[in-house]
Design an enzyme around this catalytic site. Structure first.
Site, PDB file in Angstrom:
ATOM      1  N   CYS A  76      34.458  38.994  22.503  1.00  0.00           N
ATOM      2  CA  CYS A  76      33.681  40.064  23.116  1.00  0.00           C
ATOM      3  C   CYS A  76      33.273  39.618  24.521  1.00  0.00           C
ATOM      4  CB  CYS A  76      32.441  40.318  22.257  1.00  0.00           C
ATOM      5  SG  CYS A  76      31.301  41.532  22.931  1.00  0.00           S
ATOM      6  N   CYS A 186      37.202  44.742  28.035  1.00  0.00           N
ATOM      7  CA  CYS A 186      36.423  44.867  26.796  1.00  0.00           C
ATOM      8  C   CYS A 186      37.442  44.837  25.664  1.00  0.00           C
ATOM      9  CB  CYS A 186      35.659  46.192  26.812  1.00  0.00           C
ATOM     10  SG  CYS A 186      35.012  46.699  25.203  1.00  0.00           S
TER      11      CYS A 186
HETATM   12  N1  DGL Z   1      34.111  44.578  22.616  1.00  0.00           N
HETATM   13  C1  DGL Z   1      33.092  44.242  23.495  1.00  0.00           C
HETATM   14  C2  DGL Z   1      33.508  43.603  24.783  1.00  0.00           C
HETATM   15  O1  DGL Z   1      34.542  42.968  24.836  1.00  0.00           O
HETATM   16  C3  DGL Z   1      31.760  44.925  23.498  1.00  0.00           C
HETATM   17  C4  DGL Z   1      31.688  46.383  23.525  1.00  0.00           C
HETATM   18  C5  DGL Z   1      30.306  46.916  23.279  1.00  0.00           C
HETATM   19  O2  DGL Z   1      29.817  46.728  22.188  1.00  0.00           O
HETATM   20  O3  DGL Z   1      29.731  47.521  24.194  1.00  0.00           O
HETATM   21  O4  DGL Z   1      32.829  43.693  25.770  1.00  0.00           O
END
Ligand code: DGL
Length: 273
Positions: A76, A186
């Site tokens: 993430c 993301c």
């Molecule tokens: N999948 C996440 C990232 O890579 C976070 C997305 C979120 O929860 O806002 O930033």
């Protein structure tokens, strides 16, 4: 017996986005035991304060270590920006984190303009500012926060009209600025890559960090942990969100039927460090 780097790897994300990284980890470490936590009860992280994300990341990392993780992957970008430094100070096991693929995008662009699609949390972080400072050089970087896109992926709406509209709305200003390379900053967005491609056209290069993170994990295991006998590939999933929904979406995004367990209540609901 063949020596290999079979290990237990704990992976987490605010939700199901990190599965895009988990696919690369499975390819890089075919016989590893994989543990995945989707913090879907707290998604999105992108609009939450860094302290909140730090507390979630700490609780989940402790849980993964209790389950036997030899290494942690923060799958993430938003949690990396908020919590990677804190987690590395707290724990001595290898922690592999991720950030938007600015370096490869800068190398790939021909127009000299690179677009970054990411959460507001990532784009506003000091870590992202440092990344640009280090790698952008003469290249113009145009950023775009994408509220709502993560939620579409969490719902499994990978092809819905609303998802397409959001993508069109977020990419139009970037294309108008002359972007020829788009960073998917993301981990939820690689699941939207086919739709993003349809919207922006084939001539735009899409880059993300999933594969590089898996390679980095492999390198760190090889250099920092002793070899182990080959294990049998396995994967376990936990979610802090609705169990039925988690089963449905994780089965779609991982492939096959995933038996998703509920995170223990104290970890699923708590945010205190
Ligand atoms: N999948 C996440 C990232 O890579 C976070 C997305 C979120 O929860 O806002 O930033």
């Amino acid at each position: 017996m063949t020596a290999s780097y079979s290990r237990t790897i704990g992976v987490f994300d605010s939700g199901v986005g990190g599965l895009s990284v988990l696919h690369h980890i499975r390819q890089a470490l075919p016989d590893a035991h994989l543990l995945y936590v989707a913090d879907s009860g707290h998604v999105p992280y992108g609009d939450k304060p860094p302290e909140y994300i730090e507390a979630r990341s700490l609780a989940i990392s402790r849980f993964l270590i209790e389950q036997g993780a030899d290494a942690i992957v923060i799958a993430c970008n938003t949690a990396t920006a908020a919590a990677a430094t804190m987690l590395r100070n707290r724990f001595s096991l290898p922690i592999v984190a991720m950030e938007p693929a600015v370096k490869p995008a800068v190398a790939a662009t021909r127009s000299g303009v690179v677009g970054v699609l990411a959460t507001v949390g990532t784009l506003e972080s000091a870590r992202f500012a440092a990344l640009l400072e280090k790698y952008a050089g003469e290249i113009e970087i145009v950023t775009q926060g994408c509220p709502g896109l993560v939620e579409q992926v969490e719902q499994g709406e990978l092809n819905a009209a609303k998802t397409r509209e959001l993508i069109a709305c977020y990419t139009a200003p970037l294309l108008a600025r002359g972007v020829d390379t788009l960073i998917l900053g993301c981990t939820h967005y690689p699941f939207l890559a086919p739709l993003i491609r349809e919207v922006v056209g084939r001539e735009i290069t899409l880059v993300d960090t999933g594969e590089a993170v898996a390679r980095q994990l492999q390198r760190r295991l090889q250099t920092e942990l002793p070899k182990l006998a080959s294990g049998k590939a396995s994967v376990q999933f936990w979610s802090s969100g609705d169990a039925q929904q988690a089963n449905r979406i994780i089965s779609i995004l991982w492939g096959g039927t995933a038996a998703v367990q509920c995170l223990p209540q104290s970890i699923a609901t708590g945010v205190a460090a």
